[in-house]
Design an enzyme around this catalytic site. Sequence first.
Site, PDB file in Angstrom:
ATOM      1  N   LYS A 240       0.070   4.234  -0.306  1.00  0.00           N
ATOM      2  CA  LYS A 240      -0.602   5.403   0.296  1.00  0.00           C
ATOM      3  C   LYS A 240      -0.390   6.640  -0.590  1.00  0.00           C
ATOM      4  O   LYS A 240      -0.348   6.504  -1.807  1.00  0.00           O
ATOM      5  CB  LYS A 240      -0.110   5.604   1.730  1.00  0.00           C
ATOM      6  CG  LYS A 240      -0.249   4.313   2.550  1.00  0.00           C
ATOM      7  CD  LYS A 240      -0.040   4.506   4.030  1.00  0.00           C
ATOM      8  CE  LYS A 240      -0.211   3.162   4.730  1.00  0.00           C
ATOM      9  NZ  LYS A 240      -0.143   3.251   6.167  1.00  0.00           N
TER      10      LYS A 240
ATOM     11  N   SER B 116       3.294  -2.054  10.426  1.00  0.00           N
ATOM     12  CA  SER B 116       4.760  -2.022  10.577  1.00  0.00           C
ATOM     13  C   SER B 116       5.421  -3.356  10.226  1.00  0.00           C
ATOM     14  O   SER B 116       6.383  -3.755  10.865  1.00  0.00           O
ATOM     15  CB  SER B 116       5.143  -1.567  11.987  1.00  0.00           C
ATOM     16  OG  SER B 116       4.692  -0.243  12.214  1.00  0.00           O
TER      17      SER B 116
ATOM     18  N   ASN C 174       0.863  -1.188   0.000  1.00  0.00           N
ATOM     19  CA  ASN C 174       0.000   0.000   0.000  1.00  0.00           C
ATOM     20  C   ASN C 174       0.900   1.237   0.000  1.00  0.00           C
ATOM     21  O   ASN C 174       1.470   1.595   1.027  1.00  0.00           O
ATOM     22  CB  ASN C 174      -0.896  -0.042   1.252  1.00  0.00           C
ATOM     23  CG  ASN C 174      -1.755   1.191   1.400  1.00  0.00           C
ATOM     24  OD1 ASN C 174      -1.838   2.020   0.490  1.00  0.00           O
ATOM     25  ND2 ASN C 174      -2.408   1.321   2.544  1.00  0.00           N
TER      26      ASN C 174
ATOM     27  N   GLY D 266       2.367   2.259  10.821  1.00  0.00           N
ATOM     28  CA  GLY D 266       3.309   3.359  10.659  1.00  0.00           C
ATOM     29  C   GLY D 266       4.008   3.768  11.940  1.00  0.00           C
ATOM     30  O   GLY D 266       4.660   4.818  11.989  1.00  0.00           O
TER      31      GLY D 266
ATOM     32  N   GLU E 149      -5.410  -4.998  10.781  1.00  0.00           N
ATOM     33  CA  GLU E 149      -4.366  -3.989  10.933  1.00  0.00           C
ATOM     34  C   GLU E 149      -4.647  -3.183  12.195  1.00  0.00           C
ATOM     35  O   GLU E 149      -5.389  -2.190  12.148  1.00  0.00           O
ATOM     36  CB  GLU E 149      -4.367  -3.041   9.735  1.00  0.00           C
ATOM     37  CG  GLU E 149      -4.156  -3.724   8.415  1.00  0.00           C
ATOM     38  CD  GLU E 149      -3.684  -2.722   7.377  1.00  0.00           C
ATOM     39  OE1 GLU E 149      -2.494  -2.716   7.077  1.00  0.00           O
ATOM     40  OE2 GLU E 149      -4.500  -1.923   6.905  1.00  0.00           O
TER      41      GLU E 149
ATOM     42  N   GLU F 290      -6.769   4.585   7.733  1.00  0.00           N
ATOM     43  CA  GLU F 290      -6.622   6.034   7.519  1.00  0.00           C
ATOM     44  C   GLU F 290      -7.903   6.626   6.935  1.00  0.00           C
ATOM     45  O   GLU F 290      -8.254   7.773   7.213  1.00  0.00           O
ATOM     46  CB  GLU F 290      -5.397   6.297   6.625  1.00  0.00           C
ATOM     47  CG  GLU F 290      -4.116   6.107   7.429  1.00  0.00           C
ATOM     48  CD  GLU F 290      -2.983   5.428   6.685  1.00  0.00           C
ATOM     49  OE1 GLU F 290      -2.962   5.457   5.447  1.00  0.00           O
ATOM     50  OE2 GLU F 290      -2.111   4.854   7.375  1.00  0.00           O
TER      51      GLU F 290
ATOM     52  N   HIS G 298      -9.571   1.137   4.775  1.00  0.00           N
ATOM     53  CA  HIS G 298      -8.265   1.264   5.425  1.00  0.00           C
ATOM     54  C   HIS G 298      -8.381   2.190   6.629  1.00  0.00           C
ATOM     55  O   HIS G 298      -9.167   3.142   6.616  1.00  0.00           O
ATOM     56  CB  HIS G 298      -7.226   1.807   4.437  1.00  0.00           C
ATOM     57  CG  HIS G 298      -5.852   1.800   5.028  1.00  0.00           C
ATOM     58  ND1 HIS G 298      -5.393   2.803   5.826  1.00  0.00           N
ATOM     59  CD2 HIS G 298      -4.880   0.865   4.986  1.00  0.00           C
ATOM     60  CE1 HIS G 298      -4.175   2.492   6.245  1.00  0.00           C
ATOM     61  NE2 HIS G 298      -3.843   1.323   5.743  1.00  0.00           N
TER      62      HIS G 298
HETATM   63  P1  PGA Z   1       2.703   0.301   7.727  1.00  0.00           P
HETATM   64  O1  PGA Z   1       1.266   0.475   7.033  1.00  0.00           O
HETATM   65  O2  PGA Z   1       3.303  -0.979   7.180  1.00  0.00           O
HETATM   66  O3  PGA Z   1       3.483   1.522   7.318  1.00  0.00           O
HETATM   67  O4  PGA Z   1       2.479   0.232   9.183  1.00  0.00           O
HETATM   68  C1  PGA Z   1       0.420  -0.628   6.878  1.00  0.00           C
HETATM   69  C2  PGA Z   1      -0.900  -0.194   6.276  1.00  0.00           C
HETATM   70  O5  PGA Z   1      -1.371   0.894   6.608  1.00  0.00           O
HETATM   71  O6  PGA Z   1      -1.483  -0.921   5.466  1.00  0.00           O
END
Ligand code: PGA
Length: 261
Positions: free
Chosen positions: A13, A217, A11, A177, A171, A101, A99
Site C-alpha cells: 500500500k 487481516s 500489498n 486492516g 477480500e 481502497e 483493490h
Molecule cells: P490487510 O490488507 O492484510 O492489512 O487486511 C489486505 C489487503 O488490503 O490486500
Amino acid sequence: MTDRRPFVGGNWKMNTNRTTGSDLARGVTDGLIGVDGVETAVFPPFPYLLTVRAILRDRGSSVRLGAQDNAFQNDGAFTGEVSLAMLKDCGTQVVLCGHSERRHVLGEKDETVNRKLRAVLEAGLEGVLCVGETLDERTAGHQDIVTARQVRTGLADIPASVADRLIIAYEPVWAIGTGKTATPQDAQEAHSQIRQLLARLFGPDSANRVRIIYGGSLKPDIAAAIFAQPDVDGGLVGGASLNAADFVAICKAAAASARGK
Ligand code: PGA
C-alpha cells in the site's frame, strides 16, 4: 488434487520508503530462499519499483514484482497516471486491479476496474482482480450478489484463455486492516461461489485454473487454516506483508497447504 500453484502477494500500500522498502525486499527474498510450491509477489509503491526490482534481480529471486494499480490508457495527457508500458519497463510482472481502497476510498467503478484488468492481461502480465463486500452489504445479506457483480463486470470481454494469468482476490472489505478475518468456512463458501461463477463464464476447465486468493487481516497464525480450504489458493496480505518474517511465514503456509491438496 489441484494443479493450482498457490499465490501470495504482499500489498505494501502507501507504506515504506526507499530504505525500509529495500530492507523489507531483502528480508522477503532471503526468507523465501529454498521455499518452493508457492508463487510470491511484492507490490511496492510506484516510486520504489525500480529499487525493489534491483534487489530481486541481484539476488536471483523468484519473488515477482507487482504494481498496485495501472492506467488503462497507453499514453498521453493523464496527469498522475502510470501506464502499463511504464510498469513493464520497470519490470512489473503482476498488477492489482480494483483493490477495495481504490473502489471505496477513491471511487473506482466496476467498469473502470474492467478496463484496467483488460489492459493488464492484453499487455501479457498477470492480473489480480480484487472483489469483496462491505460490512453493510454483508449485514444486508448481499455479499454473494455484490461479489458476483464485481466478478462478472470485472471480467467482461476477458477470454477464458487468460485463466492462467488471472487471479481473483476475495477480500471482504470489513476484514481489511481491521484484525477481523473471515472464518475458513466463510472464505471457502465465498471462493466456491466465485469458482462456480467462473465455470459459467469460462467453462469448468478454465475456472479450475484461476487462482482465487483470500485477503483481509491475514496473519501467520490463521493462514494455514484458511489456505487448507479447497478453493483458497493463497492470499493477498496487507499489514503483515510489512514484516518480512510474517510475510515469509504466510508464504510457507501456502506452500505447505498445496502439498495437502
Ligand atoms: P490487510 O490488507 O492484510 O492489512 O487486511 C489486505 C489487503 O488490503 O490486500
